[in-house]
Write a protein that holds these residues in place. Structure first.
Motif, PDB file in Angstrom:
ATOM      1  N   UNK A  93      12.617 -14.681  -3.456  1.00  0.00           N
ATOM      2  CA  UNK A  93      12.876 -13.307  -3.015  1.00  0.00           C
ATOM      3  C   UNK A  93      11.813 -12.909  -2.009  1.00  0.00           C
ATOM      4  N   UNK A  94      12.251 -12.312  -0.907  1.00  0.00           N
ATOM      5  CA  UNK A  94      11.317 -11.849   0.111  1.00  0.00           C
ATOM      6  C   UNK A  94      11.357 -10.329   0.204  1.00  0.00           C
ATOM      7  N   UNK A  95      10.185  -9.704   0.053  1.00  0.00           N
ATOM      8  CA  UNK A  95      10.083  -8.256   0.213  1.00  0.00           C
ATOM      9  C   UNK A  95       9.890  -7.971   1.704  1.00  0.00           C
ATOM     10  N   UNK A  96      10.805  -7.188   2.265  1.00  0.00           N
ATOM     11  CA  UNK A  96      10.847  -6.935   3.701  1.00  0.00           C
ATOM     12  C   UNK A  96      11.000  -5.431   3.940  1.00  0.00           C
ATOM     13  N   UNK A  97       9.951  -4.706   4.265  1.00  0.00           N
ATOM     14  CA  UNK A  97       8.636  -5.089   4.719  1.00  0.00           C
ATOM     15  C   UNK A  97       7.684  -3.977   4.314  1.00  0.00           C
ATOM     16  N   UNK A  98       6.376  -4.186   4.340  1.00  0.00           N
ATOM     17  CA  UNK A  98       5.430  -3.152   3.908  1.00  0.00           C
ATOM     18  C   UNK A  98       5.037  -2.202   5.032  1.00  0.00           C
ATOM     19  N   UNK A  99       4.649  -2.739   6.183  1.00  0.00           N
ATOM     20  CA  UNK A  99       4.119  -1.913   7.273  1.00  0.00           C
ATOM     21  C   UNK A  99       4.937  -2.165   8.533  1.00  0.00           C
ATOM     22  N   UNK A 100       5.631  -1.124   9.001  1.00  0.00           N
ATOM     23  CA  UNK A 100       6.496  -1.242  10.175  1.00  0.00           C
ATOM     24  C   UNK A 100       6.760   0.150  10.738  1.00  0.00           C
ATOM     25  N   UNK A 101       6.731   0.253  12.047  1.00  0.00           N
ATOM     26  CA  UNK A 101       6.904   1.555  12.674  1.00  0.00           C
ATOM     27  C   UNK A 101       8.334   2.014  12.810  1.00  0.00           C
ATOM     28  N   UNK A 102       9.297   1.091  12.843  1.00  0.00           N
ATOM     29  CA  UNK A 102      10.668   1.483  13.180  1.00  0.00           C
ATOM     30  C   UNK A 102      11.401   2.174  12.038  1.00  0.00           C
ATOM     31  N   UNK A 103      11.148   1.775  10.793  1.00  0.00           N
ATOM     32  CA  UNK A 103      11.845   2.404   9.676  1.00  0.00           C
ATOM     33  C   UNK A 103      10.852   2.915   8.639  1.00  0.00           C
ATOM     34  N   UNK A 104       9.807   3.570   9.131  1.00  0.00           N
ATOM     35  CA  UNK A 104       8.871   4.261   8.248  1.00  0.00           C
ATOM     36  C   UNK A 104       9.460   5.619   7.883  1.00  0.00           C
ATOM     37  N   UNK A 105       9.007   6.243   6.809  1.00  0.00           N
ATOM     38  CA  UNK A 105       9.522   7.580   6.475  1.00  0.00           C
ATOM     39  C   UNK A 105       9.222   8.577   7.595  1.00  0.00           C
ATOM     40  N   UNK A 106      10.163   9.454   7.863  1.00  0.00           N
ATOM     41  CA  UNK A 106       9.981  10.412   8.964  1.00  0.00           C
ATOM     42  C   UNK A 106       8.825  11.365   8.704  1.00  0.00           C
ATOM     43  N   UNK A 107       8.502  11.608   7.440  1.00  0.00           N
ATOM     44  CA  UNK A 107       7.487  12.592   7.100  1.00  0.00           C
ATOM     45  C   UNK A 107       6.062  12.079   7.272  1.00  0.00           C
ATOM     46  N   UNK A 108       5.882  10.751   7.389  1.00  0.00           N
ATOM     47  CA  UNK A 108       4.516  10.220   7.370  1.00  0.00           C
ATOM     48  C   UNK A 108       3.778  10.490   8.677  1.00  0.00           C
ATOM     49  N   UNK A 110       3.546  13.129  10.425  1.00  0.00           N
ATOM     50  CA  UNK A 110       2.938  14.459  10.516  1.00  0.00           C
ATOM     51  C   UNK A 110       1.742  14.666   9.613  1.00  0.00           C
ATOM     52  N   UNK A 111       1.351  13.664   8.836  1.00  0.00           N
ATOM     53  CA  UNK A 111       0.221  13.808   7.916  1.00  0.00           C
ATOM     54  C   UNK A 111      -1.101  13.566   8.627  1.00  0.00           C
ATOM     55  N   UNK A 112      -2.166  14.010   8.000  1.00  0.00           N
ATOM     56  CA  UNK A 112      -3.503  13.726   8.520  1.00  0.00           C
ATOM     57  C   UNK A 112      -3.818  12.246   8.316  1.00  0.00           C
ATOM     58  N   UNK A 113      -4.776  11.691   9.070  1.00  0.00           N
ATOM     59  CA  UNK A 113      -5.112  10.275   8.905  1.00  0.00           C
ATOM     60  C   UNK A 113      -5.478   9.899   7.470  1.00  0.00           C
ATOM     61  N   UNK A 114      -6.229  10.745   6.789  1.00  0.00           N
ATOM     62  CA  UNK A 114      -6.617  10.409   5.415  1.00  0.00           C
ATOM     63  C   UNK A 114      -5.406  10.415   4.489  1.00  0.00           C
ATOM     64  N   UNK A 115      -4.472  11.344   4.710  1.00  0.00           N
ATOM     65  CA  UNK A 115      -3.248  11.376   3.905  1.00  0.00           C
ATOM     66  C   UNK A 115      -2.368  10.165   4.211  1.00  0.00           C
ATOM     67  N   UNK A 116      -2.286   9.793   5.477  1.00  0.00           N
ATOM     68  CA  UNK A 116      -1.493   8.620   5.848  1.00  0.00           C
ATOM     69  C   UNK A 116      -2.018   7.361   5.162  1.00  0.00           C
ATOM     70  N   UNK A 117      -3.340   7.198   5.212  1.00  0.00           N
ATOM     71  CA  UNK A 117      -3.942   6.019   4.596  1.00  0.00           C
ATOM     72  C   UNK A 117      -3.683   6.007   3.096  1.00  0.00           C
ATOM     73  N   UNK A 118      -3.768   7.146   2.460  1.00  0.00           N
ATOM     74  CA  UNK A 118      -3.523   7.234   1.018  1.00  0.00           C
ATOM     75  C   UNK A 118      -2.060   6.931   0.702  1.00  0.00           C
ATOM     76  N   UNK A 119      -1.149   7.427   1.529  1.00  0.00           N
ATOM     77  CA  UNK A 119       0.277   7.219   1.272  1.00  0.00           C
ATOM     78  C   UNK A 119       0.675   5.759   1.453  1.00  0.00           C
ATOM     79  N   UNK A 120       0.189   5.109   2.500  1.00  0.00           N
ATOM     80  CA  UNK A 120       0.575   3.716   2.705  1.00  0.00           C
ATOM     81  C   UNK A 120      -0.047   2.825   1.631  1.00  0.00           C
ATOM     82  N   UNK A 121      -1.242   3.190   1.171  1.00  0.00           N
ATOM     83  CA  UNK A 121      -1.854   2.454   0.061  1.00  0.00           C
ATOM     84  C   UNK A 121      -1.012   2.606  -1.208  1.00  0.00           C
TER      85      UNK A 121
END
Length: 475
Positions: A93-108, A110-121
């Protein structure tokens, strides 16, 4: 009474042991062996999936934007279905994908850098908690074309130019300690310059022990017109990193015959390259692939010629385990490969006028006259290790072929130059045919000559050209 209890206890233990052991064995499925030949799932599992494929990649359901469209609300239902199907069949099984700009959540974005880092973590950790037994993880998807909006929040370019990718792989390694971590990108197989830039990223990750697989998408817009030479050049570039290669998103388009020709020419380049560990196709059912005419099976259930050929390819090559024999191989990409001709009007030479594999073949011009024989062959002392000699031949579209041009694949062996040839075949103007010669009874350790014989048909006349390509042995 005691003996009876012991007997039944032993039977139960034996049955349970068989169940446990059996659950760890791969279910016989798919048309390939040795390497995996996978495909995608999209919302449901086709009933015939396991008939063709033995590896699973969700098309969209494990992308962050699909799982967490609304912040804090994660929907794993489709992803769970694919994952559970893979587990139950013991398919990778392949998990596709963790980090990608094209299909990231639309809400991410608009967050601050610290919130973005926390959310992706949080996202990476949530994925690992649910799918920790996944064999493969596409950690970063399309770094050259679609970096995420939160790139600067997770390291930006930094000292290496790709610090945000390093950060992503470090987090993934912590979260998925038992999975193989992959980098995935498109536009690589058809562009050596892009491949060189991709190799730089792979080497940066490899130097830190963070990457286990370099994945290349191979979509129709790159694959349809790419040359075999370019494909081999790029694969060799990637192989130089020492990181295994995975073809992650393969499709080729066209009408039935065009698609078939593309698969015949290019799929073996991937499958037979020693650094390629697996191939995943990007859909196969009509109406369910992301691009028109990339499907391999019609809505009626009929297999398109390319899928029929794939099945034959794996069947004839012992499920992908067979190997070309040694002692005879010619593709004429860089010259005559030691071949010569007799009773020719001109040639032979390496030409780009036609090819069955790669970009070039061997051409000889012949002046036809009823019953005349012409030869394209190689002489010397050779030792064959395969059991079958194969080649593809073609006739030009001009000339008067009369009753047709006879063709045979032949070998001469031993001190007496004993002759053995394939069955007689007849071709006419523009025809192409695959020839094969069973080498049973041949002294394969003492081959003196091998090649193709052409015999002019009745009432034939005038000059034409004949071509030979992809001469090889098969075990």
């Amino acid at each position: 009474m005691m003996r009876s209890k012991v007997k039944w206890t032993l039977i139960i233990i034996l049955v349970l042991t068989m169940i446990i052991v059996g659950s760890n064995e791969k279910v016989s499925a798919g048309i390939a062996d040795e390497k995996f030949l996978g495909n995608i799932t999209a919302g449901y599992i086709p009933s015939d999936f396991g008939e063709y494929w033995d590896q699973v990649t969700p098309e969209n359901s494990t992308k962050w934007g699909s799982v967490e469209a609304s912040r804090g609300n994660m929907n794993w239902s489709d992803a769970d279905a694919s994952y559970n199907y893979a587990l139950s069949n013991n398919f990778p099984f392949k998990f596709h994908t963790l980090v990608w700009g094209s299909q990231e959540p639309s809400w991410v974005s608009g967050l601050s850098p610290s919130e973005q880092r926390a959310e992706v973590t949080e996202w990476i950790q949530a994925a690992a908690q649910r799918y920790g037994d996944a064999e493969y993880i596409d950690v970063v998807n399309e770094p050259l074309h679609a970096p995420p909006s939160y790139k600067n929040a997770i390291g930006g370019d930094g000292a290496t130019g790709w610090d945000w990718i390093i950060w992503s792989f470090e987090k993934a390694r912590q979260a998925f300690p038992n999975a193989e971590l992959h980098l995935n990108e498109y536009g690589i197989i058809s562009d050596p310059n892009a491949a060189a830039e991709y190799v730089e990223i792979v080497n940066i990750l490899n130097d830190r022990g963070l990457i286990d697989g370099v994945a290349i998408q191979a979509h129709h817009f790159n694959m349809n017109t790419v040359s075999v030479n370019t494909m081999n050049q790029v694969l060799d570039m990637l192989e130089s990193t020492g990181v295994p290669i995975y073809v992650s998103e393969l499709d080729m388009s066209g009408d039935d015959q065009t698609q078939l020709a593309r698969y015949q020419e290019k799929f073996p380049v991937f499958w037979e390259h020693p650094a390629v560990q697996g191939v995943t196709l990007w859909g196969y059912l009509e109406g369910e692939t992301w691009a028109d005419n990339t499907h391999l099976k019609n809505s009626s259930g009929q297999e398109r010629p390319a899928l029929q050929w794939l099945k034959q390819y794996f069947d004839s090559s012992d499920g992908g385990n067979g190997n070309p024999g040694s002692g005879a191989y010619a593709d004429f990409e860089s010259g005559l490969d030691g071949w010569s001709g007799s009773n020719l009007d001109a040639g032979p030479w390496s030409t780009d006028a036609w090819s069955s594999k790669g970009d070039r073949s061997l051409q000889g011009d012949i002046n036809m006259s009823s019953g005349d024989a012409h030869y394209l062959s190689r002489t010397g002392n050779f030792s064959f290790t395969g059991n079958e000699l194969r080649a593809t031949v073609r006739a030009a579209s001009w000339g008067n072929f009369g009753s047709g041009l006879g063709v045979k694949l032949f070998v001469k062996h031993g001190n007496n130059y004993e002759w053995k040839a394939s069955d007689w075949q007849t071709i006419n103007a523009g025809d192409q045919i695959d020839l094969s010669l069973d080498l049973s009874g041949v002294n394969k350790s003492d081959i003196r000559e091998y090649g193709v014989q052409f015999i002019d048909g009745n009432n034939s006349s005038g000059v034409t050209a004949v071509y030979v390509d992809n001469v090889y042995l098969w075990d």
